[in-house]
Scaffold this active site. Structure first.
Site, PDB file in Angstrom:
ATOM      1  N   ASP A 161       3.183   0.048 -18.994  1.00 40.13           N
ATOM      2  CA  ASP A 161       4.147  -0.987 -19.354  1.00 40.13           C
ATOM      3  C   ASP A 161       3.347  -2.253 -19.660  1.00 40.13           C
ATOM      4  O   ASP A 161       2.105  -2.227 -19.762  1.00 40.13           O
ATOM      5  CB  ASP A 161       5.228  -1.152 -18.264  1.00 40.13           C
ATOM      6  CG  ASP A 161       4.726  -1.805 -16.984  1.00 40.13           C
ATOM      7  OD1 ASP A 161       3.516  -2.141 -16.901  1.00 40.13           O
ATOM      8  OD2 ASP A 161       5.539  -1.977 -16.053  1.00 40.13           O
ATOM      9  N   CYS A 191       1.036   0.540 -14.484  1.00 42.81           N
ATOM     10  CA  CYS A 191       1.967  -0.593 -14.508  1.00 42.81           C
ATOM     11  C   CYS A 191       1.384  -1.664 -13.601  1.00 42.81           C
ATOM     12  O   CYS A 191       0.177  -1.650 -13.316  1.00 42.81           O
ATOM     13  CB  CYS A 191       3.389  -0.179 -14.135  1.00 42.81           C
ATOM     14  SG  CYS A 191       3.629   0.455 -12.462  1.00 42.81           S
ATOM     15  N   THR A 244       1.933  -2.385 -10.361  1.00 39.16           N
ATOM     16  CA  THR A 244       1.538  -1.836  -9.058  1.00 39.16           C
ATOM     17  C   THR A 244       1.174  -0.360  -9.126  1.00 39.16           C
ATOM     18  O   THR A 244       0.557   0.165  -8.191  1.00 39.16           O
ATOM     19  CB  THR A 244       2.704  -1.956  -8.058  1.00 39.16           C
ATOM     20  OG1 THR A 244       3.820  -1.225  -8.606  1.00 39.16           O
ATOM     21  CG2 THR A 244       3.115  -3.401  -7.831  1.00 39.16           C
TER      22      THR A 244
END
Ligand code: RB5
Length: 148
Positions: free
Chosen positions: A8, A65, A67
Site C-alpha cells: 500500500d 504496508c 506495519t
C-alpha cells in the site's frame, strides 16, 4: 521461482528495494502496485497477491504496508496462504524452515529497507524442512478444509 509483490502507500520504499533485490537475484516477479502515494486500502493489494499464490500463478508473495499487520491479516484469509509477518532475520529463516510460509509481510514503519532486503533474501532462499513440520502445516490445512 516466481513472486507476486505489492504494497500500500505505507510500503512503497521497501517494495522498490525488494524489487531491486529480485532483479539482482534473477527472480521473476509480478509487481501489483500500488502505483501512487495516495492512501489506498491494503486488502485491495493483499488479496490479489494471495490469490495468485494459491492458484499457483506464482510460487510466493511479498506484501508491505506500514506495519505489515493489515497485509498479513488480509492475506491469511485466503485459504492455502501461510503469510508470515517478519521483522527479524531469525524469524525469516525459521518461518520458511518450519511453517513453509508462502507469503512474507513486512512493515515499512517498523524496519528500514536494508533489513527488509536481508529478510527477503533469506526468506526467498531458505527451504522448508518438512518432516514433523509438515505434519503441523498439514493440520492447519486440514482445519481450513472444514472451517466455518
Ligand atoms: C495505512 O495508514 C496503514 O494502516 C497500513 O499501511 C498498515 O499499517 C495496516 O496494517
Amino acid at each position: 521461482m516466481k513472486v507476486a509483490i505489492a504494497s500500500d502507500h505505507g510500503g512503497i520504499t521497501i517494495r522498490k528495494e525488494i524489487i531491486s533485490l529480485m532483479d539482482e537475484m534473477n527472480i521473476e516477479y509480478i509487481d501489483l502496485g500500488c502505483e501512487c502515494e495516495a492512501s489506498v486500502d491494503y486488502p485491495d493489494y493483499a488479496i490479489p497477491v494471495a490469490e495468485k499464490v494459491v492458484t499457483g500463478e506464482v510460487n510466493r508473495g511479498i506484501l508491505i504496508c506500514g506495519t505489515g499487520i493489515g497485509m498479513s491479516i488480509a492475506a491469511n484469509k485466503v485459504k492455502g496462504v501461510r503469510c508470515a509477518l517478519v521483522h527479524d532475520m531469525f524469524s525469516a529463516k525459521a518461518t520458511r524452515e518450519h511453517n513453509d510460509s508462502n507469503i512474507l509481510a513486512m512493515g515499512e514503519r517498523v524496519i528500514g529497507p536494508g533489513l527488509a532486503r536481508d529478510i527477503a533474501k533469506i526468506w526467498l532462499t531458505t527451504s522448508f524442512e518438512g518432516g514433523r513440520h509438515a505434519n503441523r502445516v498439514n493440520k492447519v490445512a486440514a482445519y481450513e478444509k472444514i472451517s466455518i
